[in-house]
Scaffold this active site. Sequence first.
Site, PDB file in Angstrom:
ATOM      1  N   ASP A 164       0.910  -1.199   0.239  1.00 14.88           N
ATOM      2  CA  ASP A 164      -0.165  -0.240   0.086  1.00 14.88           C
ATOM      3  C   ASP A 164       1.080   1.691  -0.244  1.00 14.88           C
ATOM      4  O   ASP A 164       2.240   1.225   0.135  1.00 14.88           O
ATOM      5  CB  ASP A 164      -0.727  -0.032   1.363  1.00 14.88           C
TER       6      ASP A 164
HETATM    7  C1  GLC Z   1      -4.232   4.525  -0.301  1.00 12.85           C
HETATM    8  C2  GLC Z   1      -5.165   3.497   0.721  1.00 12.85           C
HETATM    9  C3  GLC Z   1      -5.367   2.367  -0.855  1.00 12.85           C
HETATM   10  C4  GLC Z   1      -4.763   2.394  -2.094  1.00 12.85           C
HETATM   11  C5  GLC Z   1      -3.709   3.211  -2.658  1.00 12.85           C
HETATM   12  C6  GLC Z   1      -3.737   3.574  -3.718  1.00 12.85           C
HETATM   13  O1  GLC Z   1      -3.763   4.554   0.867  1.00 12.85           O
HETATM   14  O2  GLC Z   1      -4.741   2.453   1.264  1.00 12.85           O
HETATM   15  O3  GLC Z   1      -6.669   1.418  -0.892  1.00 12.85           O
HETATM   16  O4  GLC Z   1      -5.272   1.556  -3.670  1.00 12.85           O
HETATM   17  O5  GLC Z   1      -3.178   4.156  -1.392  1.00 12.85           O
HETATM   18  O6  GLC Z   1      -4.003   4.808  -4.095  1.00 12.85           O
END
Ligand code: GLC
Length: 721
Positions: free
Chosen positions: A264
Amino acid sequence: MEERKLQDLLESMTLEEKVGQLVQCNAGQFIANTMEITGPDGEMLPTEDLCRVMGSVLTFENAQQAKALQEMHLTADPKKIPLLLMLDVIHGLRTTYPIPLAMGCSFDDDLMTACADMARKESAACGVHVTFNPMVDTARDARWGRIMETNSEEVLINSRMGAAYVRATQGENLAEKDSVACCVKHYAAYGAGEAGRDYNTVDVSERTLRETYLPAYRACVEAGARLVMPSFNALNGIPSVANRWLMNDVLRGEWGFDGVVISDYNAVGELVPHGVAKDLKDAARLAMEAGCDIDMVKNAYYLYLADLVKEGIIQEETVDAAVMRVLKLKNELGLFENPLHGADEEAEKRLYLCEEHRAIARRAAEETAVLLKNDGILPFSGEVKRIALIGPFAEETRLNGFWSRPGAEKDTVTIPEGIRALMPDAEVIIEKGCGAEFADTDRSGIAPAAEAARKADVVILTLGEPENYSGEGRSRAELTLPGPQIELARRVIEANPRTAVVLFNGRPLVLEELAETAPALLEMWYPGTEAGNALARLLWGKANPCGKLSVGLPRSVGQYPMPYNRMNTGRPKPPPDNRPVPFSSCYLDMPNLPLYSFGYGLSYTTFAYEKLTLDRRSMTGEETLKVTVTVKNTGKLPGKEAVQLYLRDPVASVVRPVQQLIDYRKIELQPGESRDVEFTISEKQLRFIDFNCREVSEAGELQISTGYADHLILTESFVLK
Ligand code: GLC
């Protein structure tokens, strides 16, 4: 490209180029061509170098940008390895359908499929190769803002709808230009954060993890999801992105996942504040050793992975294996032959907000709405000349929910637009009445609103919480309606008994007073682009509400955790008795049961559950049980109904829930029509996780019921041999 050529490509790559494939950057820093790239410690990173070596980017807006990004990179990269372009498409790209929590209330996997298919077409045209979806974190605590992003508190719904999403989005062949790869997230148990606080630590037993959380991710992996995203949270002491047991033993070992694991956003870098890495280099080591292939932004891998290999701390074979998984994904998508995949400005113009997609979004908004109460004022009928549209959402355009694309509010069919389209001859009087923010204290609009209500034939009172009060980083400690909304409700309902209260919210809210006083209560969640049209059709009976709660609604935040599939305890309090029974498992100040239970929802018609029959009274593990539920539409309107099947295992080697959803089916019945709804139950659906964390079923008597949680009916027993 043939796989052996991928191996040749890998062998031709320098260590720096290999590391680059494991680096994901924000597209924005290249599209704008002005944003400098700063590392985690603020040092400037060389834009040109990153553009040359990076393997993927996230977050761009359209096909034109997708093409520019790919062209920019391929021009710079001597190996001509195409970028992966990734984006969060959570509930629609340009045509927005209801938030996932609302979609769970449809109890309709086919509706999920239809919405996912629409989103896929728009995403592919936009140039998306990978969507960071489905999110299948089982969530049971409405304080957590991301409860809006999952389908349900029940892992079965998350499993089935998540798998349906994957199948509809990836299709049969990822190389097809209109296919999009899925990244299932957030692995694992992100929805179990302590105190409902986002990013907070999760501590659950392995048995609970395997029973309540893991099945949904596994269902998506088995449906073919090509990427998995570990969650931000620490799980039983180890942050997921550094959790070897979770990623190597379970995901790749037990489930055989051979796709790509992507962190993430800066989750690798966050291993330092988590306290398991002493610095970013140590974080890069931990994540690579645990099996995290791509580092999403902040560039821990970009800065330190090559050094870790040169210092012999990380084996180059480990990096090679990660790079090969990324190259294989790019090859599955056909990017080496067609790096633009489905990016197509003409297709964007043709597909975005087209009538076919609007119809799907409208149907979803209608079929995910949950009618919680109706004293008979709905559907509005008779001559309606003057409509009072009141409340902080009366003219709101932000009815799409978190993760809708930037600018989605400009596309929203507002409530006045929807009403005027359906009721062109009626006068619509609009009074906001009050705000819906924590800071809103101005009550001066309440009196005029009540006066408008008094003069109207019908009143639509719109209440809830603002769109940005739920979603990522939006946890709340209380679940009240923000601002003076309850005072507004009191005065408006007092002024006109033909008041329908309509709720817009991304999480369960505490509605106890409204449940008492509102003549009608309709939960719309965040319904998306077609909000106004769907609501008007529901209120005037052109659509019949058929949603059922995919998460219980609490009486108080103090009841959490409050899973519907609760255990009986040794001192059960006899529901639905509302009196406290001393020395039983109850509260002195409140009933145990939620205000509205999981699986509950009303219709404008009525359904009679006439009988439940089993085709046998005993079954072996090799046999199946046929359960038939006879349902009749005993009302005057056609309607859809989610028929639910619950299991109880009264005696087992571990305590088992008093009710567990094991199957569901959406049906439509004409007035007077009766239907035998057949379910085939296999031994696999009777399994649970035993004390030794094994998936087992146990011989003995089992009970099957229908109805909905806390209101089970037509219970029949059978014996599993
Ligand atoms: C965010 C979220 C995740 C998302 C990623 C990219 O912090 O936790 O669900 O896909 O970053 O945007």
